[in-house]
Design a protein around this motif. Structure first.
Motif, short mmCIF file in Angstrom:
data_model
loop_
_atom_site.label_atom_id
_atom_site.label_comp_id
_atom_site.label_asym_id
_atom_site.label_seq_id
_atom_site.Cartn_x
_atom_site.Cartn_y
_atom_site.Cartn_z
N TYR A 178 6.84 89.64 -0.20
CA TYR A 178 5.80 90.10 0.72
C TYR A 178 5.14 88.91 1.40
O TYR A 178 4.91 87.89 0.76
N PHE A 237 2.06 88.55 2.55
CA PHE A 237 0.67 88.25 2.15
C PHE A 237 0.15 89.34 1.20
O PHE A 237 0.72 90.42 1.10
N GLN A 276 -6.05 93.31 -3.29
CA GLN A 276 -5.26 92.59 -4.29
C GLN A 276 -5.85 91.19 -4.49
O GLN A 276 -5.97 90.70 -5.62
N GLY A 289 0.16 104.16 -4.29
CA GLY A 289 1.14 103.43 -3.50
C GLY A 289 0.59 102.24 -2.75
O GLY A 289 1.27 101.64 -1.93
N LYS A 320 -1.20 98.42 -6.56
CA LYS A 320 -2.10 97.95 -7.61
C LYS A 320 -1.36 97.08 -8.64
O LYS A 320 -1.94 96.17 -9.20
N SER A 321 -0.08 97.42 -8.86
CA SER A 321 0.65 96.72 -9.93
C SER A 321 0.66 95.20 -9.75
O SER A 321 0.54 94.45 -10.73
N ARG A 374 3.02 110.37 -4.37
CA ARG A 374 4.41 109.90 -4.53
C ARG A 374 5.10 109.84 -3.17
O ARG A 374 6.16 109.26 -3.03
N ARG A 403 5.58 106.25 0.41
CA ARG A 403 5.13 104.94 -0.06
C ARG A 403 5.71 103.81 0.78
O ARG A 403 5.32 102.65 0.63
#
Ligand SMILES: Nc1ncnc2c1ncn2[C@@H]1O[C@H](COP(=O)(O)OP(=O)(O)OP(=O)(O)O)[C@@H](O)[C@H]1O
Ligand SMILES: [Mg+2]
Length: 823
Positions: free
Chosen positions: A99, A101, A106, A126, A129-130, A545, A548
């Motif tokens: 990615y 940025f 985040q 989506g 957050k992970s 879901r 995304r």
């Protein structure tokens, strides 16, 4: 050895200006040469160990070499490097995730972590957050421990991390696999996913890990599971406050700071947020990162459907069938839809249009009913669809009880442990940033309101297990590659469906909530809810879901708008039952709404102020609200009936209703139906107005604060209406208008008065004085005639006695009697 240190107060800890160096002070780690070649670490499927336990140290060294950015691990750091941590972050981001940025939220979450602060991240499904908890492992070389509620979720995340070159493992709650667990506690993986039950068991080894390799962060994913007020409460999540107690600098003297907690969710109301902070004993300085819950590319709509039979399926899924099976249906009918590896448990053949799980041994079947007595009449049981006689059972509708999945079980798969070793693979990320940015603009969204969708799979959520099978079977018969997913199906089957879904071998998954949290497939184009969800949290979580990849996606709720939904069975305390009713009621109101933008309703439910006027794409925004109506007369008449009964206005001028027998009847709690019968009786104009219509009006009046629930319980729809003070005031103002938008049930009752009446024609007739007079006349004639000799079958006599009963005991009976006396 772990030692207890002298107590240090939080304020002392916070006084010290923290630096990124604090996070990078590794213990027990030898320096490594920067020129060393990066080892190719094989990626393994769950339960395949590539490293013997004794190799843990060596493995850890290799992991660190492979995964972490050298300048962060090896000192000394130059001052400018420290200040420019954002650059480093971006490098890690590009190297591992591709990615360009970080998103703003985040970055904020990572800043909180850098400051050793606890943080609660509330961001849309989506939104990414992970990454907030994955990056700390890559920046520091310490371990991140992620508490996660499902094996399937942990598995998917480990798999993705492995592709991004990050080693990870997951520890479920089943039989411990000592080798994976031991290696994890020895620091062999950068990220450890663990279910709450297991983390509670592993406190001591984790303390040791904190001392050796170091723990950068405890992340609690899907943290709404902590709260009793949430839609997916897990008691074990509540016990996670143990993390704060056991990993603070006051407990472990080798720690300068508490190991930070990062809690993340996409579906938490204000009440749930407060509960999370309290239950996890998060610090008072916890940073709350709240982003918009709005998903600009999701097109929400609500449609009326009986959702109960193949005829509804045919009507409601005709578009879906066209999308997926259009070509196949009219082309090569005999083609095999899914060609699987020989060991696959899934098979789908268009010959009989059946997607069946073949040859499942009885041991594989959990919570299913053995008898075939539980046959569903509505399901086509033509011979070729029936299971072949075999000692091994074939999974089909016949074997399933009409059970529901109330929550997703932790062990939703047939694996309990797995390890994944990072190997960077160049992956095309499906995220179309340009498209996302476009959909964030109002005029583009308006254009998208009529646009057709890109290719991609669909998930249909249904309330019961049986429906997962009957609908997937129906779709397969129509040539769609569909699979059922519910917690009672063999876990190996569930894993296979996941795999097929992610590999695009399945077009439609028909699932209970068991296929909910953590499904991160970028191109899901449609989420269909077929039947009322139990809460808006669950609805929004499942709808999340879809889309995304940022492209347009549909979220359609099909529900019987003429029925009040009921709670699915589950063990609940009284408090939980009340909360469950409250949530179901909110969901019902969402379905009944005809005037507010759906996206707005949803985000406002989570306490967000919608900063734009409308989404411009949902059914309400596109169709526009119905015509406003002045319902002052109707409201007055209903409220007068209620007021008269409750003696609020007994001596007042509203004596259209002279209830001499109020006292006598006051022991019975009159429900809305009773008041509607009063209105019908008194006002010819409303004699035939459907109860559905009045139900809608009562709901609006309750919402405005004019009516309240009379039995002090929580119902999905107001049941025993009583007037409020505000209602009395409203009633006393005769000149006022009451302009409102009729809601869905009101519109339906007007559009199809007969089919949606909950009163039978017979019942309606009693409410109409002219018909009633005529009927009573006929009855008298009939009684006179029947004085003579008669030969009667048993049935009519039975009916008569029931009628007599009705006449003497029920409200309507009394009304009838009263009227006939008057006459
Ligand atoms: N900075 C970023 N730029 C672009 N894409 C990103 C970025 N961060 C994450 N993503 C993508 O967003 C997708 C969703 O990420 P993730 O699974 O973390 O979402 P989530 O917020 O946890 O959703 P849910 O609440 O449903 O679990 C991932 O597939 C990931 O590729
Ligand atoms: Mg997530």
């Amino acid at each position: 050895m772990l030692q207890r240190s002298g107590k240090r107060t939080q304020s002392q800890v916070l006084m010290r200006q923290s630096s990124i160096l604090d996070h990078f002070s590794l213990t027990n780690r030898g320096k490594r040469s920067k020129t060393e070649a990066e080892p190719v670490v094989p990626f393994s499927e769950p339960e395949v160990s590539h490293y013997p336990v004794e190799d843990t140290q060596e493995h850890q060294r290799r992991v660190l070499q492979n995964e972490s950015d050298s300048y962060l691990i090896d000192g000394p750091q130059e001052p400018d490097t420290l200040l420019d941590w954002e650059k480093k972050l971006n490098r890690v981001l590009k190297k591992h995730f591709g990615y360009p940025f970080l998103k703003k939220f985040q970055k904020e979450a990572l800043e909180a972590w850098l400051n050793h602060q606890d943080c609660l991240v509330l961001a849309a499904t989506g939104s990414g957050k992970s990454i907030c908890f994955q990056i700390p492992a890559l920046l520091t070389g310490k371990v991140v421990v992620v508490i996660s509620p499902l094996i399937s979720l942990m598995h998917d995340q480990c798999l993705k991390l492995a592709k991004h070159g990050v080693s990870a493992c997951f520890l479920g709650s089943g039989q411990p696999d000592s080798s994976v667990e031991k290696k994890a506690m020895g620091g062999a993986y950068s990220i450890i996913y663990v279910c709450p039950e297991t983390v509670l068991r592993l406190i001591q080894p984790l303390q040791k890990l904190a001392e050796t390799r170091g723990i950068a962060l405890f992340a609690i994913d899907e943290v709404h599971c902590v709260s009793k007020w949430g839609h997916d409460f897990r008691p074990d999540y509540r016990r996670l406050s143990i993390l704060r107690e056991n990993f603070s600098s006051s407990t472990l003297n080798f720690l300068k700071y508490n190991v930070p907690l990062m809690a993340l969710t996409a579906t938490a109301t204000v009440q749930v947020r407060e509960d999370i902070l309290k239950s996890l004993c998060m610090s008072k300085e916890t940073k709350i990162i709240l982003t918009s819950f709005f998903r600009p590319n999701l097109r929400f709509s609500v449609k009326h459907s009986r959702t109960s039979s193949p005829s509804s399926y045919r009507k409601d899924f005709s578009n879906l069938i066209d999308v997926y099976a259009g070509n196949r249906r009219f082309g090569n009918k005999k083609q095999t839809i899914i060609s699987h590896k020989p060991d696959s448990v899934l098979d789908c053949s268009t010959d009989c249009g059946l997607y069946e799980v073949d040859k499942i041994s009885p041991n594989d079947l959990e919570d299913t009913d053995d008898s075939d007595s539980d046959k569903d009449d509505e399901v086509d049981s033509s011979e070729e669809c029936l299971p072949s006689p075999s000692k091994e059972r074939t999974m089909s509708v016949e074997y399933l009880e009409n059970e529901v999945d109330v929550f997703q079980s932790v062990d939703d798969w047939d694996v309990a442990y797995g390890e994944f070793c990072g190997q960077l693979v160049c992956e095309d990320t499906d995220v179309d940033t340009e498209k996302i940015n476009l959909l964030d603009k109002a005029d583009e969204r308006q254009k998208s309101s009529q646009e057709s969708l890109d290719q991609g799979p669909t998930i249909i959520y249904v309330p019961t297990r049986k429906e997962t099978l009957s609908i997937s079977k129906f779709l397969c018969q129509c040539g769609v590659k569909a699979a059922a997913y519910n917690a009672s199906l063999p876990k190996s089957h569930l894993r296979m469906v996941h795999k097929d879904f992610h590999e695009n071998n399945v077009e439609v998954v028909v699932a209970t909530i068991a296929f909910g949290m953590g499904i991160d497939k970028s191109n899901v184009r449609r989420i269909i809810h077929y039947g009322w969800p139990q809460s808006l949290e669950a609805y929004y979580q499942e709808a999340g879901r879809a889309g995304r990849d940022g492209k347009l996606a549909d979220c359609i709720l099909y529900a019987n708008l003429t029925r009040i939904p009921s709670l699915l069975p589950s063990r609940r305390s009284e408090e939980q039952t009340n909360q469950a009713y409250r949530m179901l009621s909110d969901c019902f109101r969402y379905g009944m709404n005809t005037s507010n933008c759906r996206a707005q309703k949803l985000v406002e439910y989570f306490g967000e102020t919608f900063d734009r006027e409308k989404c411009l794409m949902c059914d309400v925004c596109v169709k526009g609200p119905p015509n406003m109506q002045n319902l002052k007369e109707e409201s007055d008449i209903l409220m007068q009936a209620i007021a008269a009964h409750h003696r609020y206005l007994e001596e007042a001028s509203y004596d259209n209703f002279s209830y001499s027998d109020v006292k006598h009847r006051s022991r019975e709690k009159p429900n809305l139906r009773f008041f509607v019968s009063k209105v019908r009786e008194q006002t010819l104009k409303f004699a035939a107005t459907d109860i559905l219509w009045w139900r809608g009006l009562a709901r609006i009046l309750e919402y405005k604060g004019y009516l309240k629930e009379g039995d002090h319980k929580i119902h999905v729809q107001i049941k025993f209406p009583e007037l409020t003070k505000l209602g009395l005031e409203f009633l006393s103002r005769s000149d006022q208008t009451f302009n409102v938008y009729p809601e869905s049930d009101m519109l339906l009752s007007i559009a199809k008065p007969k089919s949606f009446s909950s009163f039978s024609e017979w019942g309606k007739g009693w409410a109409d004085p002219a018909i009633r007079r005529e009927r009573l006349k006929r009855r008298r004639q009939f009684v006179d005639k029947s004085q003579g000799p008669r030969s009667r079958s048993r049935k009519p006599r039975k009916r008569k006695s029931r009628k007599q009963n009705f006449d003497s005991k029920t409200v309507r009976g009394r009304l009838t009697a009263k009227l006939s006396i008057k006459k």
